[in-house]
Scaffold this motif. Structure first.
Motif, short mmCIF file in Angstrom:
data_model
loop_
_atom_site.label_atom_id
_atom_site.label_comp_id
_atom_site.label_asym_id
_atom_site.label_seq_id
_atom_site.Cartn_x
_atom_site.Cartn_y
_atom_site.Cartn_z
N THR A 40 0.83 -1.21 0.00
CA THR A 40 0.00 0.00 0.00
C THR A 40 0.86 1.25 0.00
N PHE A 41 1.97 1.22 0.75
CA PHE A 41 2.86 2.39 0.79
C PHE A 41 3.49 2.64 -0.58
N MET A 42 3.80 1.57 -1.28
CA MET A 42 4.36 1.71 -2.63
C MET A 42 3.42 2.53 -3.52
N GLU A 43 2.12 2.34 -3.34
CA GLU A 43 1.15 2.99 -4.21
C GLU A 43 0.65 4.33 -3.68
N THR A 44 0.61 4.51 -2.34
CA THR A 44 -0.03 5.70 -1.77
C THR A 44 0.91 6.64 -1.03
#
Length: 306
Positions: free
Chosen positions: A261-265
């Protein structure tokens, strides 16, 4: 791209029987062979979240070929380093009527200097924007410095890294600023040789990991939920209601949910929410959680700023 590193993967040979009688012949009621390893679990959750990943590690021998065949059923992208010695087999015995689980874990192959260098060369394509997740035990002749060498290499190439280990191996990597570290509350206490009396003390010691270089600290607390600790704030995720079926892989799933999720957001709060959902969903499942289960558990989790 996210890269997961499982240095010492395994074939997990899971045996189920009513009772285990040591020193006697036992016959199983059911058995299954699974591709095992903490980084593999991370890649499997990322697949459920539709986040691209590539699994790295050492595989070798006839068992290595079998491991790759089992893994192919999960349609994961891999770039393993081939070694001469056999991939290990872990035996997990579940005695249902005794309500006991016994594990016998293999040591894994010896890694030669040439094989080690081949693995390190395989990291050359990793760079800015990538995240590398290192998780699990090492092969018997690799010491904890191996993880440190990987962290130093990928940091120079501009990538972020996550390390899921404990003790000195974890502390050694903190000056290189891992994106997130995830001790449970017992492991965190052991790192500083203390006993926690309350949640605030857990937060205080989690911030010591931040002071030493970690960017985010996740602390899992089993039935008491989980914490996300940053430099100036702390957040808690509740433990959703459900029956714990199998806690193996829950921590790996939490890391996968956070990192994917951190990779995307680039949003640590949302990443924490998804990480908590993935971890609990796997705990409530026989195997690694599927997307539908993750989505359902996500709705039952709330994040509270402390």
């Amino acid at each position: 791209m996210i890269y997961t590193i499982t240095v010492n993967p395994s074939i997990d040979y899971v045996l189920q029987l009513k009772n285990l009688n040591t020193g006697e012949v036992n016959r199983t009621a059911k058995d299954v062979k699974l591709p095992g390893g903490k980084g593999i679990n991370v890649s499997r959750i990322l697949k459920e979240l539709e986040v691209d990943s590539t699994a790295l590690g050492f595989v070798g021998g006839a068992t290595g070929s079998m491991f790759e065949a089992l893994l192919s059923q999960h349609d994961l992208k891999t770039a393993f380093t081939k070694v001469a010695e056999d991939t290990r087999i872990n035996v997990k015995i579940n005695a249902t009527e005794q309500n006991k689980e016994t594990e016998i874990n293999g040591a894994g192959p010896n890694i030669t200097d040439t094989e080690r260098q081949s693995f390190m060369d395989n990291l050359n394509g990793i760079g800015a924007g990538d995240i590398v997740i290192m998780a699990g035990s090492l092969c018997k002749n690799l010491d904890s410095k191996f993880y440190l060498d990987i962290a130093e290499t990928i940091q120079k190439q501009g990538a972020d890294f996550v390390i899921d280990t404990t003790g000195q191996a974890l502390l050694d990597t903190l000056p290189l600023h891992p994106l997130v570290v995830k001790p449970n509350h017992h492991e965190l206490a052991d790192l500083f040789n203390v006993t926690f009396k309350n949640e605030q003390e857990i937060i205080t010691y989690a911030r010591k990991l931040l002071d030493q270089g970690a960017k985010h600290v996740l602390v899992s607390m089993a039935g008491d939920g989980a914490l996300l600790v940053t430099k100036d704030k702390a957040y808690k995720a509740n433990a959703p209601k459900g029956t714990v079926v199998n806690s193996v892989g829950a921590g790996d799933s939490m890391i996968a949910g956070f990192a994917g999720t951190f990779m995307e957001t680039k949003d640590p709060i949302e990443s924490f929410h998804m990480g908590a959902a993935c971890g609990s969903a796997t705990a409530f499942s026989q195997d690694i959680a599927i997307k539908e289960k993750i989505d359902k558990v996500y709705q039952d989790i709330s994040i509270t700023e402390l």
